[in-house]
Design a protein around this motif. Structure first.
Motif, short mmCIF file in Angstrom:
data_model
loop_
_atom_site.label_atom_id
_atom_site.label_comp_id
_atom_site.label_asym_id
_atom_site.label_seq_id
_atom_site.Cartn_x
_atom_site.Cartn_y
_atom_site.Cartn_z
N ARG A 9 0.85 -1.20 0.00
CA ARG A 9 0.00 0.00 0.00
C ARG A 9 0.87 1.24 0.00
NH1 ARG A 9 -4.76 0.11 3.82
NH2 ARG A 9 -3.32 1.52 4.81
N ILE A 10 0.53 2.18 -0.89
CA ILE A 10 1.30 3.41 -1.02
C ILE A 10 0.35 4.59 -0.84
CG2 ILE A 10 2.75 4.80 -2.54
CD1 ILE A 10 3.37 2.16 -4.05
N LYS A 11 0.68 5.48 0.06
CA LYS A 11 -0.13 6.69 0.28
C LYS A 11 0.30 7.73 -0.75
CE LYS A 11 -1.09 10.19 3.76
NZ LYS A 11 -0.79 10.63 5.15
N ILE A 12 -0.66 8.24 -1.52
CA ILE A 12 -0.35 9.23 -2.54
C ILE A 12 -1.39 10.35 -2.52
CG2 ILE A 12 0.79 7.55 -4.04
CD1 ILE A 12 -1.68 7.64 -5.82
N LEU A 14 -3.84 13.17 -4.51
CA LEU A 14 -4.70 13.06 -5.68
C LEU A 14 -3.99 13.51 -6.94
CD1 LEU A 14 -7.75 12.08 -5.70
CD2 LEU A 14 -6.82 12.54 -3.47
N GLU A 15 -3.02 14.42 -6.82
CA GLU A 15 -2.27 14.88 -7.98
C GLU A 15 -1.42 13.76 -8.58
OE1 GLU A 15 -2.13 16.62 -4.98
OE2 GLU A 15 -3.63 18.09 -5.61
N GLN A 16 -1.05 12.78 -7.76
CA GLN A 16 -0.23 11.66 -8.23
C GLN A 16 -1.07 10.51 -8.77
OE1 GLN A 16 1.76 11.17 -4.42
NE2 GLN A 16 3.69 11.72 -5.39
N LEU A 17 -2.36 10.51 -8.49
CA LEU A 17 -3.24 9.42 -8.88
C LEU A 17 -3.44 9.40 -10.40
CD1 LEU A 17 -4.91 7.16 -7.56
CD2 LEU A 17 -6.83 8.76 -7.49
N ASP A 27 -8.80 8.75 2.68
CA ASP A 27 -8.45 9.47 3.91
C ASP A 27 -9.67 9.73 4.80
OD1 ASP A 27 -9.73 11.48 2.52
OD2 ASP A 27 -8.04 12.85 2.49
N ARG A 28 -10.77 9.10 4.49
CA ARG A 28 -12.01 9.17 5.27
C ARG A 28 -12.76 7.85 5.09
NH1 ARG A 28 -13.68 13.77 4.50
NH2 ARG A 28 -11.83 14.39 3.41
N GLU A 53 -13.03 15.52 -4.90
CA GLU A 53 -14.09 16.26 -4.22
C GLU A 53 -14.24 15.84 -2.76
OE1 GLU A 53 -17.67 15.84 -6.50
OE2 GLU A 53 -16.84 16.89 -8.23
N VAL A 54 -13.77 14.63 -2.42
CA VAL A 54 -13.96 14.13 -1.05
C VAL A 54 -12.67 13.78 -0.33
CG1 VAL A 54 -16.30 13.26 -1.47
CG2 VAL A 54 -14.35 11.76 -1.85
N CYS A 55 -11.54 13.74 -1.04
CA CYS A 55 -10.28 13.29 -0.43
C CYS A 55 -9.13 14.23 -0.79
CB CYS A 55 -9.89 11.90 -0.95
SG CYS A 55 -11.07 10.62 -0.58
N GLN A 56 -8.10 14.16 0.03
CA GLN A 56 -6.85 14.84 -0.29
C GLN A 56 -5.78 13.83 -0.67
OE1 GLN A 56 -5.85 17.32 3.01
NE2 GLN A 56 -7.43 18.82 2.55
N PHE A 57 -5.89 12.62 -0.12
CA PHE A 57 -4.97 11.56 -0.48
C PHE A 57 -5.66 10.21 -0.35
CE2 PHE A 57 -4.30 12.69 3.95
CZ PHE A 57 -4.42 11.48 4.60
N VAL A 58 -5.08 9.20 -0.97
CA VAL A 58 -5.60 7.83 -0.95
C VAL A 58 -4.43 6.87 -0.81
CG1 VAL A 58 -7.60 8.40 -2.39
CG2 VAL A 58 -5.51 7.55 -3.47
N TRP A 59 -4.74 5.62 -0.55
CA TRP A 59 -3.74 4.56 -0.57
C TRP A 59 -4.03 3.68 -1.78
CZ3 TRP A 59 -5.45 6.67 3.88
CH2 TRP A 59 -4.50 7.03 4.85
N VAL A 60 -2.99 3.35 -2.52
CA VAL A 60 -3.13 2.44 -3.66
C VAL A 60 -2.37 1.16 -3.38
CG1 VAL A 60 -3.49 4.29 -5.33
CG2 VAL A 60 -1.20 3.43 -4.94
#
Length: 91
Positions: A9-12, A14-17, A27-28, A53-60
């Protein structure tokens, strides 16, 4: 989650997605979003916009994403190159 699964799992941001990355966590809580599935592959740019619209970052998940390591390296190099651009100011 297994230790090996956690390492994939990598935290990134949204600009990197990018398309073909597999999002496994937000992140929620998923229940606070309109997404029906808790984990999905990005197939369209619109999905990235909706996540924004709902997140600043995610895990992929690096194992379930296509070319994620190369995409992240390219994204980071692009961001660093943008930061290294000379600034010219009018005097």
């Amino acid at each position: 989650m297994t230790e090996a699964g956690a390492r994939d799992r990598i935290k990134i941001t949204l600009e990197q997605l990018t398309i073909d990355m597999y999002v496994v966590e937000l992140d929620r809580p998923w229940s606070e979003t309109a997404f029906l599935f808790q984990g999905f592959r990005i197939r369209h740019a619109q999905e990235i916009l909706l996540l924004g619209e709902v997140c600043q970052f995610v895990w992929v998940d690096a194992q379930r994403s296509f070319g994620v390591k190369q995409q992240l390296e390219d994204n980071l190099q692009g961001q660093m190159a943008a930061q290294l651009q000379p600034q010219i100011a009018k005097v």
